[in-house]
Design an enzyme around this catalytic site. Sequence first.
Site, PDB file in Angstrom:
ATOM      1  N   LYS A  52       0.836  -1.209   0.000  1.00  0.00           N
ATOM      2  CA  LYS A  52       0.000   0.000   0.000  1.00  0.00           C
ATOM      3  C   LYS A  52       0.870   1.257   0.000  1.00  0.00           C
ATOM      4  CE  LYS A  52      -3.830  -2.493   1.952  1.00  0.00           C
ATOM      5  NZ  LYS A  52      -4.266  -3.211   3.139  1.00  0.00           N
ATOM      6  N   GLN A  96      -5.044  -2.172   9.223  1.00  0.00           N
ATOM      7  CA  GLN A  96      -4.713  -3.478   8.647  1.00  0.00           C
ATOM      8  C   GLN A  96      -5.231  -4.600   9.553  1.00  0.00           C
ATOM      9  OE1 GLN A  96      -3.199  -4.008   5.543  1.00  0.00           O
ATOM     10  NE2 GLN A  96      -3.859  -6.087   5.994  1.00  0.00           N
ATOM     11  N   ASP A 119     -11.928   1.721   3.339  1.00  0.00           N
ATOM     12  CA  ASP A 119     -12.225   0.294   3.145  1.00  0.00           C
ATOM     13  C   ASP A 119     -13.712   0.075   2.904  1.00  0.00           C
ATOM     14  OD1 ASP A 119     -10.171  -1.532   3.067  1.00  0.00           O
ATOM     15  OD2 ASP A 119      -9.928  -1.620   5.242  1.00  0.00           O
TER      16      ASP A 119
END
Length: 280
Positions: A52, A96, A119
């Site tokens: 990322k 995460q 997300d």
Amino acid sequence: MKILDGKMLAKSMKEEIKKRVDEAVAAGRRRPGLAVLIVGDDPGSRSYVAGKAKDCEEVGFEGNTIRLPEDISEDDLLKEVEKLNADPATDGILVQLPLPKHIDSDRILRAIVPEKDVDGFHPMNVASLWLKEPCVVPCTPKGVMHVLRDNGYEIAGKHAVVVGRSNIVGLPVAKLLLDANATVTVAHSRTPDLGAVTRQADILVVAVGRPGLVSGDMVKPGAVVIDVGVNRHPVTGKLCGDVDFESAAPVAGAITPVPGGVGPLTRACLLENTLEAWSR
Ligand code: NDP
């Protein structure tokens, strides 16, 4: 049969994002900022987070990786999220997963303000998706829709079968396909005779987590097959999908490979969601 190359598509999405960032920066705007919180030292998580950070650099985002110790308390982690919620240079926040067992992941994910929840996992975003209101669309389902749309496949009026009904993949994919006017069937672990269902699919999306679950004889000739699964092959140890590529590819009209299919698009959609948050 066409192989739907997710890497190439992700590359062109990233080029488009970079162009928009470069133009905005030239006009005096700050760069989009994506903060990634990682707790502990899980090697899988570390490699995802590194990916990322690299993606952010490629498109000109400010990538901010915040590494926190495995034994951080839930309250201290919440404070980190709150700091980022209040930070005007942070447009997107990603925690995460998985988090260590002593931390309630839902509580942490719900603490992210919905506008920065890139997300798309916050209940507000989930609700907005189902109510067809503006929202952050979760990355993997968004990636699946990109594969179909950007390759020019008609969705309206087609029979789409989604295998898997998780909150992060199967269900939102089914909802997006329904909104695109497909007739949608959702299959799951309690579906008897899965093949009888998948053989009806013009568009078949498989998101289960079982290597080779869908074989060629379960695919309708000419179908577009999107394999979301990411597994280790039990014999070779190599990365593989939920669809048995060898037997399905000759039957399908088009198919995504694993790796190199939906995975790169999920990553590109995270950047797209961050760009959208920054634009707002
Ligand atoms: P979950 O484990 O949350 O859900 C799996 C779903 O598959 C469940 O709905 C389950 O049914 C169903 N299922 C299990 N066994 C069968 C079976 N034998 N026949 C039919 N359906 C079955 O997984 P996720 O949705 O999180 O992930 C699915 C896959 O996608 C995984 O391989 C994961 O690694 C991958 N993935 C890939 C991403 C990417 O970027 N490419 C991103 C996210 C996930 P039931 O509800 O009845 O239990």
